[in-house]
Design an enzyme around this catalytic site. Sequence first.
Site, PDB file in Angstrom:
ATOM      1  CE  LYS A 285       9.599   6.700  -4.947  1.00  0.00           C
ATOM      2  NZ  LYS A 285      10.226   6.145  -6.005  1.00  0.00           N
TER       3      LYS A 285
ATOM      4  NE  ARG B 222       9.443   4.807  -1.293  1.00  0.00           N
ATOM      5  CZ  ARG B 222      10.774   4.720  -1.657  1.00  0.00           C
ATOM      6  NH1 ARG B 222      11.726   5.739  -1.107  1.00  0.00           N
ATOM      7  NH2 ARG B 222      11.155   4.006  -2.603  1.00  0.00           N
TER       8      ARG B 222
ATOM      9  N   GLY C   8       0.952  -1.070  -0.046  1.00  0.00           N
ATOM     10  CA  GLY C   8      -0.012  -0.021  -0.059  1.00  0.00           C
ATOM     11  C   GLY C   8       0.844   1.260   0.162  1.00  0.00           C
TER      12      GLY C   8
ATOM     13  NE  ARG D 248      -0.673   2.505  -6.568  1.00  0.00           N
ATOM     14  CZ  ARG D 248       0.817   2.887  -6.330  1.00  0.00           C
ATOM     15  NH1 ARG D 248       1.840   2.081  -6.760  1.00  0.00           N
ATOM     16  NH2 ARG D 248       1.105   3.976  -5.851  1.00  0.00           N
TER      17      ARG D 248
ATOM     18  CG  ASP E 281       7.218   3.648  -7.395  1.00  0.00           C
ATOM     19  OD1 ASP E 281       7.977   4.151  -6.985  1.00  0.00           O
ATOM     20  OD2 ASP E 281       6.633   2.742  -6.669  1.00  0.00           O
TER      21      ASP E 281
ATOM     22  N   GLY F 226       9.320   5.533   5.749  1.00  0.00           N
ATOM     23  CA  GLY F 226       8.492   6.657   5.079  1.00  0.00           C
ATOM     24  C   GLY F 226       9.168   7.677   4.040  1.00  0.00           C
TER      25      GLY F 226
ATOM     26  NE  ARG G  10       5.151   8.836  -8.902  1.00  0.00           N
ATOM     27  CZ  ARG G  10       4.993   7.964  -7.713  1.00  0.00           C
ATOM     28  NH1 ARG G  10       3.740   7.724  -7.270  1.00  0.00           N
ATOM     29  NH2 ARG G  10       5.932   7.016  -7.392  1.00  0.00           N
TER      30      ARG G  10
ATOM     31  CG  ASP H 265       3.719  -3.028  -6.024  1.00  0.00           C
ATOM     32  OD1 ASP H 265       4.011  -3.834  -6.671  1.00  0.00           O
ATOM     33  OD2 ASP H 265       4.409  -2.055  -5.615  1.00  0.00           O
ATOM     34  CG  ASN H 266       5.933  -0.195  -8.661  1.00  0.00           C
ATOM     35  OD1 ASN H 266       5.280   0.279  -8.085  1.00  0.00           O
ATOM     36  ND2 ASN H 266       7.129  -0.924  -8.694  1.00  0.00           N
TER      37      ASN H 266
HETATM   38  P1  AMP Z   1       8.417   0.143  -4.501  1.00  0.00           P
HETATM   39  O1  AMP Z   1       9.235  -0.995  -4.540  1.00  0.00           O
HETATM   40  O2  AMP Z   1       8.905   1.625  -4.359  1.00  0.00           O
HETATM   41  O3  AMP Z   1       7.307   0.031  -5.282  1.00  0.00           O
HETATM   42  O4  AMP Z   1       7.546  -0.010  -3.130  1.00  0.00           O
HETATM   43  C1  AMP Z   1       6.989  -1.308  -2.638  1.00  0.00           C
HETATM   44  C2  AMP Z   1       6.299  -1.024  -1.196  1.00  0.00           C
HETATM   45  O5  AMP Z   1       7.197  -0.765  -0.289  1.00  0.00           O
HETATM   46  C3  AMP Z   1       5.302   0.092  -1.244  1.00  0.00           C
HETATM   47  O6  AMP Z   1       4.216  -0.148  -0.394  1.00  0.00           O
HETATM   48  C4  AMP Z   1       5.975   1.196  -0.742  1.00  0.00           C
HETATM   49  O7  AMP Z   1       5.244   2.166  -0.222  1.00  0.00           O
HETATM   50  C5  AMP Z   1       6.867   0.677   0.361  1.00  0.00           C
HETATM   51  N1  AMP Z   1       7.952   1.282   0.594  1.00  0.00           N
HETATM   52  C6  AMP Z   1       9.012   1.558  -0.082  1.00  0.00           C
HETATM   53  N2  AMP Z   1      10.213   1.990   0.582  1.00  0.00           N
HETATM   54  C7  AMP Z   1       9.673   2.479   1.850  1.00  0.00           C
HETATM   55  C8  AMP Z   1      10.123   3.305   2.937  1.00  0.00           C
HETATM   56  N3  AMP Z   1      11.101   3.963   2.920  1.00  0.00           N
HETATM   57  N4  AMP Z   1       9.333   3.404   4.069  1.00  0.00           N
HETATM   58  C9  AMP Z   1       8.030   2.694   3.847  1.00  0.00           C
HETATM   59  N5  AMP Z   1       7.549   2.027   2.840  1.00  0.00           N
HETATM   60  C10 AMP Z   1       8.277   1.877   1.774  1.00  0.00           C
HETATM   61 MG    MG Z   2       5.722   1.292  -6.040  1.00  0.00          MG
END
Ligand code: AMP
Ligand code: MG
Length: 500
Positions: free
Chosen positions: A158, A138, A135, A231, A309, A171, A224, A299-300
């Site tokens: 982000k 961040r 979900g 998604r 993303d 986050g 962004r 999810d992307n």
């Molecule tokens: P991503 O690989 O960037 O698409 O992220 C996959 C999942 O991990 C999503 O739910 C993001 O919100 C979460 N996520 C990635 N980096 C962080 C972070 N530094 N703090 C909290 N959640 C994160």
């Molecule tokens: Mg993502």
Amino acid sequence: MAENPQPARYRPRTDILALGDPFFDPVEAAAFPDATLRYRNDRAAAQIGITPSRHPGPVPGSTGPRTMASEIEAAPSAEPWTAEQVRGDDGVLALTDAEWITHFARFAALPGSLPQPLALRYHGHQFQHYNPDIGDGRGFLFAQLEDGAGRLMDLGTKGSGQTPYSRFGDGRLTLKGGVREILATEMLEALSVTTSRTLSLIDTHEQLVRGDEPSPTRSAVMVRLNHSHVRIGTFQRLAYERDGEAMARLVDYVLSRLYHRTPGAEPAVELFDEAVGRIATLAAQFMAAGFVHGVLNTDNINLTGESFDYGPWRFAPSWDTGFTAAYFDHQGLYAYGRQGDAMHWNAMQLAVALRTIVPAEPLIAILETFPARFARAAADALLWRLGVSPRGEAEDGALHDAVVRALAASRMPLDRFYHEAFGGWLPEGDDWAAFEEVRALLSDYRPRKDRSHPYWSDAAPCSMLIDEVEAIWAAIAERDDWGPLDAKVAAIRRMGDALR
Ligand code: AMP
Ligand code: MG
């Protein structure tokens, strides 16, 4: 650099609220007491009615000057400003840099749009493993606005702080991650890839610890601009929850508000058909751009077909199908040449989710169109980048396949090939020995644009290989020198003008 276009009118929207509670959680942004504006995309902002203001404007409802303090006091009130209170005679929202920071680092609500940020709920397959614990961890949906073309736009963040979905994460976004996202989005936009745009990057002066960057490392918060943040994983979550009623509402939202289509007798099937076309087209655009997204998890993948993303992305130096962007992608699942298959697999997961509300047969029939749509879009994208006009499906497909064979055999640098061949003209010489078939086929094509733009006379193409990305970051990390980034953005936009 091209002038910013005539700004659109500022038109706030709140469409997401019509979807209802099961789609999001209201959240608050982290506090960023120390914030420095590093990148402000006024070209993108103009398209949603936001323009630079050099003078402090009036505080809505008062006659005094609009200061940062008064704006912070005014913004979180129960009654958000209406758009009419804020925009001037020209109908735009003019923001000084200080006001920009108030909205895009401190997340004071934009007048008339969402009263509070919403962390969006979704699941997803990560490297083909289903994860129900993700979900917006961040980021959040900060605002919705309409652009000059009448399209609904989301402002997503982000690095804006923790949410109920942060799990073990802080986050936050690293400043390097934000700089990389600027570079990816500017380059992809110039190459005509359907992409989110980076609206804002603000340095938040925190120290972060990351496994994949020398730590402590600097922090940032980014905004962004995307048509939506719906998604494949948004649908997957509803299938997991067996919430067919909410899924039907989401189908209607996507069809009517994002695709501008009137839902017919089988809305979910119509949605799937449109989504498959868009997802196949995006995968094809990646190929012509030489782009490797790196993390094509469900999810992307946006239902609008916008790429977004950007994490461990890279541009491929040559047509090397095994070229992989993410250091953790040990199997090469999302390697350059596998992106079409990865997106086909993702489309299948959307079909699986839609099975909650429709039978399989029509979905399977549509899914089977993916390879042909991908091939057609790949030829279109290649021809566009070559600067020649399409002739017909068979001819264009043959040219596409010949170019791919020649590029793969010669390992000609992709950027050099596209730079020299723009307009359909190939140089002579030993380097081009593998391109005889391409030369013959190209002779029947007409340029869609001539080479009169000075960019085509440059000695070297504008490229974005990893060494240059690292050099741009090193200038910031070592000397806080933002000049190379600004110069690169200008060079990319100039290339975009030459291509368009
Ligand atoms: P991503 O690989 O960037 O698409 O992220 C996959 C999942 O991990 C999503 O739910 C993001 O919100 C979460 N996520 C990635 N980096 C962080 C972070 N530094 N703090 C909290 N959640 C994160
Ligand atoms: Mg993502």
